[in-house]
Scaffold this active site. Sequence first.
Site, PDB file in Angstrom:
ATOM      1  N   GLU A 267      42.614  27.268  -5.282  1.00  0.00           N
ATOM      2  CA  GLU A 267      41.304  26.928  -4.691  1.00  0.00           C
ATOM      3  C   GLU A 267      41.110  25.424  -4.745  1.00  0.00           C
ATOM      4  O   GLU A 267      41.391  24.792  -5.760  1.00  0.00           O
ATOM      5  CB  GLU A 267      40.144  27.541  -5.486  1.00  0.00           C
ATOM      6  N   GLU A 321      29.042  31.339   2.479  1.00  0.00           N
ATOM      7  CA  GLU A 321      28.628  32.639   1.935  1.00  0.00           C
ATOM      8  C   GLU A 321      27.179  32.547   1.453  1.00  0.00           C
ATOM      9  O   GLU A 321      26.894  31.972   0.400  1.00  0.00           O
ATOM     10  CB  GLU A 321      29.562  33.060   0.810  1.00  0.00           C
ATOM     11  N   LYS A 324      25.785  33.729  -2.288  1.00  0.00           N
ATOM     12  CA  LYS A 324      26.320  33.213  -3.544  1.00  0.00           C
ATOM     13  C   LYS A 324      25.205  32.572  -4.365  1.00  0.00           C
ATOM     14  O   LYS A 324      24.372  31.829  -3.827  1.00  0.00           O
ATOM     15  CB  LYS A 324      27.431  32.189  -3.290  1.00  0.00           C
ATOM     16  N   GLU A 330      27.105  25.734  -3.381  1.00  0.00           N
ATOM     17  CA  GLU A 330      27.930  26.926  -3.572  1.00  0.00           C
ATOM     18  C   GLU A 330      27.941  27.822  -2.329  1.00  0.00           C
ATOM     19  O   GLU A 330      28.870  28.594  -2.125  1.00  0.00           O
ATOM     20  CB  GLU A 330      27.431  27.733  -4.776  1.00  0.00           C
TER      21      GLU A 330
END
Length: 382
Positions: A267, A321, A324, A330
Amino acid sequence: MEKVINTPLAHLLGALLILLTPIFLQGVEGTIGVNYGTVADNLPPPVQVASFLRNSTVIRRVRLFDANPEILKAFARTGISVTVNVPNDLIPQLTELSFAQQWVETNVLPYVPATNIVRILVGNEVISTANKLLIGNLVPAMQTLQVALVETSLDRHIHISTPHFLGILLNSTPPSTGKFRPGYDIHVLKPLLEFLRATNSPFMINPYPFFDSSDDTLDYALFRPNPGVFDEATRLTYTNMLDAQLDAVFSALKLLDFEDIDIVIAETGWPSKGDPGQAGVDTGSAEEYNRKLIQHVMSGIGTPLMPNRTFETYIFALFNEDLKPGPTCERNFGLFKPDMTPVYDIGILRPIVANAAANTDHSRTKSRAYLLMLLFVCLMCL
């Protein structure tokens, strides 16, 4: 005379770089992947995502955070290499052979070989949880899962690993002092590394220059020109933070005599939106980091301590997303919006798709004509 020669040469070089772009994109296919997270309520169906990645991008590697059956079915016959993940809470159960066998039977066997599952990750950043039960069972779980793969003759095609947060390092600055945290180094990481070596699997890490950056180190984190950071012990200068993070891990591996094990970036990424006051959190910075990241890890330059190599790298993340938890950033690491239009362009769309998305068919024809004319003028000037 010197200026007259250099100017067309510069143009010629630029034109050649444009012509070489397709070759560059072919390299992306083998090296760059994306993390496909699903903590959102507005994402397209997996079958659309798989088709989009296969037909519209050069991405040929995907990492999942689970073994979602709908997603695994969607990637069948796409040729895309898929990494699946066993969640942290299943690690203690995975030490039992019967459970490991059942997990493989449920989450792998129904989908291969149509879906190209190439790696199983056991947990994610397990050591950073400080959960003794999970940490103590991590390596035994990986070993038991390996037995289950061997029994099904999948062990040669599917490898097992686990990603680590850089907090596993006691020291990381300067990179030559990289060292794993005492206690974990001998009792957890050494057996883990022995397993990885025996199974020809990589050591996987999650380096995020974004989280270690500040106003003062933003250029260093974003691969921009900067004074660099000098390591007195090796007499090497670091011009970007990612190299320093990678070499700190390499130094820690070398200290345990495991420098031969490949390092994979599981990641890394940069958010395009954040809360007020966060340094470098904008679309331009996210585009700059991820574009330069791809160029750097694919260049073959390597790092100061690991020269002349490329790094298999998974960008976080495929989509923004919206569910999250945590700060705004984030929810904004995605390369694409839910409608699969790019948040910004880092060169992973196939050229035809990119031109269509930008509605530049006409300008593309003009650009080709201009390029041919430019090459002709440059050659005449030479």
